[in-house]
Structures are given as structure tokens and as C-alpha cells.
Design a protein around this motif. Structure first.
Motif, PDB file in Angstrom:
ATOM      1  N   TRP A 210     -14.372  -0.584   0.472  1.00  0.00           N
ATOM      2  CA  TRP A 210     -14.007   0.202   1.649  1.00  0.00           C
ATOM      3  C   TRP A 210     -12.532   0.598   1.645  1.00  0.00           C
ATOM      4  O   TRP A 210     -12.139   1.552   2.311  1.00  0.00           O
ATOM      5  CB  TRP A 210     -14.293  -0.594   2.932  1.00  0.00           C
ATOM      6  N   TYR A 211     -11.707  -0.163   0.913  1.00  0.00           N
ATOM      7  CA  TYR A 211     -10.243   0.043   1.017  1.00  0.00           C
ATOM      8  C   TYR A 211      -9.852   1.486   0.738  1.00  0.00           C
ATOM      9  O   TYR A 211      -8.832   1.988   1.199  1.00  0.00           O
ATOM     10  CB  TYR A 211      -9.487  -0.898   0.061  1.00  0.00           C
ATOM     11  N   PHE A 212     -10.705   2.180   0.004  1.00  0.00           N
ATOM     12  CA  PHE A 212     -10.383   3.528  -0.423  1.00  0.00           C
ATOM     13  C   PHE A 212     -10.227   4.498   0.755  1.00  0.00           C
ATOM     14  O   PHE A 212      -9.447   5.422   0.717  1.00  0.00           O
ATOM     15  CB  PHE A 212     -11.480   3.990  -1.388  1.00  0.00           C
ATOM     16  N   ARG A 213     -10.969   4.301   1.847  1.00  0.00           N
ATOM     17  CA  ARG A 213     -10.916   5.314   2.899  1.00  0.00           C
ATOM     18  C   ARG A 213     -11.023   4.789   4.333  1.00  0.00           C
ATOM     19  O   ARG A 213     -11.038   5.582   5.268  1.00  0.00           O
ATOM     20  CB  ARG A 213     -11.994   6.372   2.668  1.00  0.00           C
ATOM     21  N   ASP A 214     -11.110   3.481   4.554  1.00  0.00           N
ATOM     22  CA  ASP A 214     -11.269   2.948   5.904  1.00  0.00           C
ATOM     23  C   ASP A 214      -9.927   2.418   6.414  1.00  0.00           C
ATOM     24  O   ASP A 214      -9.599   1.243   6.261  1.00  0.00           O
ATOM     25  CB  ASP A 214     -12.330   1.832   5.906  1.00  0.00           C
ATOM     26  N   PHE A 215      -9.165   3.285   7.057  1.00  0.00           N
ATOM     27  CA  PHE A 215      -7.815   2.913   7.476  1.00  0.00           C
ATOM     28  C   PHE A 215      -7.811   2.011   8.706  1.00  0.00           C
ATOM     29  O   PHE A 215      -6.899   1.212   8.893  1.00  0.00           O
ATOM     30  CB  PHE A 215      -6.979   4.169   7.726  1.00  0.00           C
ATOM     31  N   ASP A 216      -8.820   2.129   9.556  1.00  0.00           N
ATOM     32  CA  ASP A 216      -8.888   1.240  10.718  1.00  0.00           C
ATOM     33  C   ASP A 216      -9.096  -0.205  10.267  1.00  0.00           C
ATOM     34  O   ASP A 216      -8.468  -1.130  10.785  1.00  0.00           O
ATOM     35  CB  ASP A 216     -10.037   1.670  11.642  1.00  0.00           C
ATOM     36  N   ALA A 218      -8.252  -1.386   7.380  1.00  0.00           N
ATOM     37  CA  ALA A 218      -7.005  -1.804   6.728  1.00  0.00           C
ATOM     38  C   ALA A 218      -5.979  -2.274   7.756  1.00  0.00           C
ATOM     39  O   ALA A 218      -5.289  -3.269   7.548  1.00  0.00           O
ATOM     40  CB  ALA A 218      -6.439  -0.650   5.908  1.00  0.00           C
ATOM     41  N   SER A 219      -5.884  -1.562   8.877  1.00  0.00           N
ATOM     42  CA  SER A 219      -4.936  -1.947   9.923  1.00  0.00           C
ATOM     43  C   SER A 219      -5.260  -3.337  10.463  1.00  0.00           C
ATOM     44  O   SER A 219      -4.359  -4.156  10.689  1.00  0.00           O
ATOM     45  CB  SER A 219      -4.969  -0.923  11.064  1.00  0.00           C
ATOM     46  N   MET A 222      -4.193  -5.889   7.854  1.00  0.00           N
ATOM     47  CA  MET A 222      -2.738  -6.020   7.783  1.00  0.00           C
ATOM     48  C   MET A 222      -2.209  -6.838   8.963  1.00  0.00           C
ATOM     49  O   MET A 222      -1.322  -7.683   8.803  1.00  0.00           O
ATOM     50  CB  MET A 222      -2.084  -4.634   7.769  1.00  0.00           C
ATOM     51  N   ASN A 223      -2.774  -6.604  10.153  1.00  0.00           N
ATOM     52  CA  ASN A 223      -2.374  -7.392  11.322  1.00  0.00           C
ATOM     53  C   ASN A 223      -2.683  -8.871  11.121  1.00  0.00           C
ATOM     54  O   ASN A 223      -1.869  -9.747  11.411  1.00  0.00           O
ATOM     55  CB  ASN A 223      -3.096  -6.877  12.581  1.00  0.00           C
ATOM     56  N   GLU A 224      -3.873  -9.128  10.618  1.00  0.00           N
ATOM     57  CA  GLU A 224      -4.282 -10.512  10.353  1.00  0.00           C
ATOM     58  C   GLU A 224      -3.376 -11.150   9.306  1.00  0.00           C
ATOM     59  O   GLU A 224      -2.990 -12.331   9.429  1.00  0.00           O
ATOM     60  CB  GLU A 224      -5.733 -10.517   9.868  1.00  0.00           C
ATOM     61  N   PHE A 225      -3.011 -10.382   8.287  1.00  0.00           N
ATOM     62  CA  PHE A 225      -2.108 -10.875   7.245  1.00  0.00           C
ATOM     63  C   PHE A 225      -0.759 -11.270   7.848  1.00  0.00           C
ATOM     64  O   PHE A 225      -0.221 -12.345   7.539  1.00  0.00           O
ATOM     65  CB  PHE A 225      -1.928  -9.784   6.188  1.00  0.00           C
ATOM     66  N   MET A 226      -0.210 -10.416   8.706  1.00  0.00           N
ATOM     67  CA  MET A 226       1.093 -10.698   9.314  1.00  0.00           C
ATOM     68  C   MET A 226       1.035 -11.964  10.173  1.00  0.00           C
ATOM     69  O   MET A 226       1.973 -12.761  10.207  1.00  0.00           O
ATOM     70  CB  MET A 226       1.552  -9.513  10.168  1.00  0.00           C
ATOM     71  N   GLN A 227      -0.074 -12.151  10.862  1.00  0.00           N
ATOM     72  CA  GLN A 227      -0.203 -13.283  11.770  1.00  0.00           C
ATOM     73  C   GLN A 227      -0.420 -14.609  11.036  1.00  0.00           C
ATOM     74  O   GLN A 227       0.044 -15.652  11.475  1.00  0.00           O
ATOM     75  CB  GLN A 227      -1.360 -13.029  12.740  1.00  0.00           C
ATOM     76  N   LYS A 228      -1.119 -14.549   9.887  1.00  0.00           N
ATOM     77  CA  LYS A 228      -1.514 -15.789   9.210  1.00  0.00           C
ATOM     78  C   LYS A 228      -0.615 -16.173   8.030  1.00  0.00           C
ATOM     79  O   LYS A 228      -0.445 -17.361   7.740  1.00  0.00           O
ATOM     80  CB  LYS A 228      -2.953 -15.672   8.709  1.00  0.00           C
ATOM     81  N   GLU A 229      -0.076 -15.181   7.338  1.00  0.00           N
ATOM     82  CA  GLU A 229       0.592 -15.471   6.069  1.00  0.00           C
ATOM     83  C   GLU A 229       2.115 -15.521   6.150  1.00  0.00           C
ATOM     84  O   GLU A 229       2.758 -16.129   5.301  1.00  0.00           O
ATOM     85  CB  GLU A 229       0.181 -14.440   5.009  1.00  0.00           C
ATOM     86  N   ILE A 230       2.698 -14.860   7.135  1.00  0.00           N
ATOM     87  CA  ILE A 230       4.162 -14.843   7.225  1.00  0.00           C
ATOM     88  C   ILE A 230       4.663 -16.198   7.716  1.00  0.00           C
ATOM     89  O   ILE A 230       4.214 -16.707   8.748  1.00  0.00           O
ATOM     90  CB  ILE A 230       4.653 -13.727   8.166  1.00  0.00           C
ATOM     91  N   ASN A 231       5.573 -16.778   6.956  1.00  0.00           N
ATOM     92  CA  ASN A 231       6.127 -18.089   7.323  1.00  0.00           C
ATOM     93  C   ASN A 231       7.609 -18.117   6.969  1.00  0.00           C
ATOM     94  O   ASN A 231       8.246 -17.069   6.884  1.00  0.00           O
ATOM     95  CB  ASN A 231       5.348 -19.203   6.617  1.00  0.00           C
ATOM     96  N   SER A 232       8.124 -19.284   6.760  1.00  0.00           N
ATOM     97  CA  SER A 232       9.562 -19.409   6.481  1.00  0.00           C
ATOM     98  C   SER A 232       9.951 -18.890   5.105  1.00  0.00           C
ATOM     99  O   SER A 232      11.108 -18.607   4.840  1.00  0.00           O
ATOM    100  CB  SER A 232       9.985 -20.875   6.612  1.00  0.00           C
ATOM    101  N   VAL A 246       2.429   1.840   4.160  1.00  0.00           N
ATOM    102  CA  VAL A 246       2.924   2.253   5.481  1.00  0.00           C
ATOM    103  C   VAL A 246       2.162   1.523   6.588  1.00  0.00           C
ATOM    104  O   VAL A 246       2.742   1.138   7.608  1.00  0.00           O
ATOM    105  CB  VAL A 246       2.826   3.787   5.640  1.00  0.00           C
ATOM    106  N   LYS A 247       0.847   1.319   6.380  1.00  0.00           N
ATOM    107  CA  LYS A 247       0.066   0.520   7.335  1.00  0.00           C
ATOM    108  C   LYS A 247       0.661  -0.895   7.443  1.00  0.00           C
ATOM    109  O   LYS A 247       0.705  -1.486   8.529  1.00  0.00           O
ATOM    110  CB  LYS A 247      -1.391   0.435   6.884  1.00  0.00           C
ATOM    111  N   ALA A 248       1.103  -1.436   6.317  1.00  0.00           N
ATOM    112  CA  ALA A 248       1.711  -2.767   6.319  1.00  0.00           C
ATOM    113  C   ALA A 248       3.020  -2.766   7.103  1.00  0.00           C
ATOM    114  O   ALA A 248       3.302  -3.709   7.864  1.00  0.00           O
ATOM    115  CB  ALA A 248       1.948  -3.227   4.880  1.00  0.00           C
ATOM    116  N   ILE A 249       3.816  -1.721   6.942  1.00  0.00           N
ATOM    117  CA  ILE A 249       5.066  -1.615   7.692  1.00  0.00           C
ATOM    118  C   ILE A 249       4.789  -1.562   9.192  1.00  0.00           C
ATOM    119  O   ILE A 249       5.441  -2.243   9.996  1.00  0.00           O
ATOM    120  CB  ILE A 249       5.872  -0.380   7.231  1.00  0.00           C
ATOM    121  N   ASN A 250       3.790  -0.764   9.574  1.00  0.00           N
ATOM    122  CA  ASN A 250       3.430  -0.660  10.998  1.00  0.00           C
ATOM    123  C   ASN A 250       2.969  -2.012  11.555  1.00  0.00           C
ATOM    124  O   ASN A 250       3.345  -2.398  12.670  1.00  0.00           O
ATOM    125  CB  ASN A 250       2.318   0.380  11.185  1.00  0.00           C
ATOM    126  N   ALA A 251       2.154  -2.716  10.767  1.00  0.00           N
ATOM    127  CA  ALA A 251       1.664  -4.033  11.202  1.00  0.00           C
ATOM    128  C   ALA A 251       2.815  -5.029  11.320  1.00  0.00           C
ATOM    129  O   ALA A 251       2.824  -5.885  12.220  1.00  0.00           O
ATOM    130  CB  ALA A 251       0.611  -4.546  10.222  1.00  0.00           C
TER     131      ALA A 251
END
Length: 326
Positions: A210-216, A218-219, A222-232, A246-251
Motif C-alpha cells: 500500500w505504501y506506494f499510494r495510500d498517503f492517509d 502513511a500519515s 508516521m504519527n505512530e512512529f513519532m509517538q513510540k520510537e522517539i526517545n533520548s 515530508v509526511k514524516a516532517i509533518n508528523a
């Protein structure tokens, strides 16, 4: 055509060359003949010319996603080359659907297209056996495919460039957004391992078709990634193309993740969206003008070859880094 030749004071052969887009006629003569054409309302019968010459001067172009500025730019460059060289271009948007691509190839053979340029999203596409048996020359643009004429950058090299940038930026954990069997990821992972990064610190997410064309979708990821993976620890993220980067930057903005202090991001393609993002996106550059020009040039070479046995040519260009702020 003889009337036009007489009125322009040139030979019938010159008029024919003007209509065929030959570069052996001066611009002044072309303008004179075409002005007379405009006044008279005469245009050649392309169907009759195809039947007589056995050439349609028609080139088919298949792209997977015209909404992606990467493919839009390639299409624009190919069209410009077609116009300059007297070819008519017919464009198809396949949405990455192999069955649709197969139908297009069959229809273009029936229309007696002289050749085809195609972009594929997968190195192991189901279309490869079909293209190998096509009755006209085919050039794969922006990817190098074994057994097919192709023009593209070295995706392994591109992945390695992204890896070096993120390692040099003091990242400690590394992610790739895209398909795990993508050459970009292979180059990325291999280079990270060479730089001494432990394998357990290298991760993939978004490894679905799906990554090829499903931007919703992907968003959401990316949000889930920011919430779970970002740490110190500072994280490095390499995305399969600029749109997802760019979706990653927005997230990151949405989740108060600082770029590049907490998260450093690298895209792939170097399209116009890179300078629209904030911060501006660092990305692996693909020389789109050169890829399109060399693809068209290679197709023309193959269309003009008279040998029954066609040799396969693979043109591999170098990737480079377009360093910005992310």
C-alpha cells in the motif's frame, strides 16, 4: 505536398523532412513551410504514413503515479524530447497495476507504436517477462532491470549515501520507511553495517504494498512512529521517496519532535517538495533531466537499429546527496 513544395520554393523531399521532424532542414525553411501549411489547412494523413513507412512515430509512456512530482517531472522531460524529435507521445497512468500495464502493452502493439518507455515500482515486477517479449523496443526509466534496456541511478549507492549522512549526523538508531526488498534499503543496511552499526539498531516499517499510494495510511504510521520510537537517542529515518519524507516532517511537528536534534530525515528523488518542507528536506538526488534524456536517446537508438537481434543496454548513473536542513 507537391503544391506546398512549389509554393515554398523547395523540393518535395524537403517538405517531407519538415513533416518528419528532421534536423536536416533549417529553422527558416521549417517556419516557411509550416506557415503555408497553416494557410492551406493541409496536414499529412498519419494513418497513411504509418502504413506506407511501417513506422507510426508514436511512443507510449507508462508511469505508475502521475501525482508524484518525481514522475510528473520525468513525463514533462520525455514529452519535450518527443516534440523536439517529431514523435507523438501517448501517456498512461498505471497506478502500479501490472494487469493494467499488460493491457497497455498489448494495445500499443496493436496500434503499432514504435517504442515504449515505462517506470516500474518494483525491481521484480510481473511485467518484466511481458516487456521482454514486446514487439517494439522498451526502455525502463529510473530503474535498472536485468534483461531490459534501462536508465537509472544506482539505488544501492543511493541507500549508502543516506546511511553515511545519518551516521555522520550522530544518529544512534536507524529506520527505513518502504519495502524491505527495495534496493535502497539493501544499500542503506549494508552501509550501516560497514559503518559499525549493530543490526538490531536497523529497522523497517511500512513494508507493505500500500505504501506506494495510500498517503492517509502513511500519515497514521508516521504519527505512530513519532509517538513510540522517539526517545533520548537521536534517530535517523530514510524514506523511500520525498513525499513520505515530508509526511514524516509533518508528523514530527504534530508530535513536537525536533528536527534535526531528535530526528534526522533523508528522502529520495530530490523533487520540488524538498524546498517546500520546513525544515527543508535533505534527500538523495536523482538527475531527472539526464534520466529522461538518456532514456529517450536509448529508445531512439533501439528503434533505429536494423539488426534482428537486439542487444540489451543498461545505463547506470550516480546518486548524490542534496543536503539541506533535515
Amino acid at each position: 505536398m507537391q503544391d506546398l513544395a512549389d509554393a515554398a520554393g523547395v523540393s518535395l523531399a524537403t517538405v517531407s523532412r519538415v513533416f518528419s521532424g528532421s534536423n536536416k532542414v533549417s529553422e527558416k525553411t521549417k517556419e516557411k513551410v509550416m506557415e503555408l501549411v497553416k494557410q492551406s489547412g493541409f496536414y499529412p494523413n498519419e494513418t497513411a504514413r504509418t502504413m506506407a513507412a511501417g513506422k507510426s512515430r508514436l511512443i507510449a509512456v507508462i508511469l505508475p503515479d502521475i501525482e508524484n512530482p518525481f514522475f510528473s517531472k520525468l513525463l514533462s522531460e520525455v514529452e519535450e524530447n518527443c516534440v523536439k524529435n517529431g514523435y507523438t507521445m501517448i501517456f498512461f497512468n498505471s497506478n502500479g497495476d501490472s494487469e493494467k500495464e499488460r493491457d497497455i502493452v498489448i494495445k500499443m502493439m496493436a496500434r503499432q507504436a514504435d517504442g515504449m518507455i515505462i517506470c516500474m515500482t518494483k525491481v521484480k515486477s510481473e511485467m518484466i517477462p511481458v516487456l521482454r517479449t514486446a514487439k517494439f523496443p522498451v526502455v525502463v526509466m529510473a530503474r535498472n532491470i536485468d534483461g531490459l534496456n534501462s536508465v537509472g541511478i544506482d539505488h544501492l549507492e543511493g541507500g549508502a549515501i543516506a546511511a553515511d549522512y545519518l551516521v555522520d549526523g550522530q544518529c544512534e538508531s536507524f529506520y527505513f520507511f518502504g519495502l524491505q526488498d527495495d534496493e535502497k534499503f539493501a544499500g542503506y543496511k549494508n552501509q550501516l553495517l560497514k559503518r559499525g552499526i549493530e543490526e538490531e539498531k536497523i529497522h523497517v516499517f511500512g513494508d507493505q504494498d500500500w505504501y506506494f499510494r495510500d498517503f492517509d495510511k502513511a500519515s497514521e504510521m508516521m504519527n505512530e512512529f513519532m509517538q513510540k520510537e522517539i526517545n533520548s537517542k537521536k534517530i535517523g529515518l530514510f524514506c523511500v521517496n520525498d513525499l513520505y519524507a515530508v509526511k514524516a516532517i509533518n508528523a514530527a511537528h504534530k508530535n513536537n519532535v525536533k528536527i534535526p536534534e531528535q530526528l534526522s530525515i533523508v528522502g529520495f528523488d530530490n523533487t520540488m517538495v524538498c524546498n517546500m518542507a520546513f525544515p527543508a528536506l535533505t534527500t538523495v538526488n536523482q538527475p531527472l533531466d539526464e534520466i529522461a534524456a538518456k532514456s529517450f536517446e536509448l529508445l531512439c537508438k533501439k528503434m533505429n537499429q536494423k539488426d534482428d537481434v537486439q542487444t540489451i543496454e543498461k545505463i547506470v548513473l550516480h546518486a548524490s546527496l542534496a543536503k539541506r536542513e533535515s
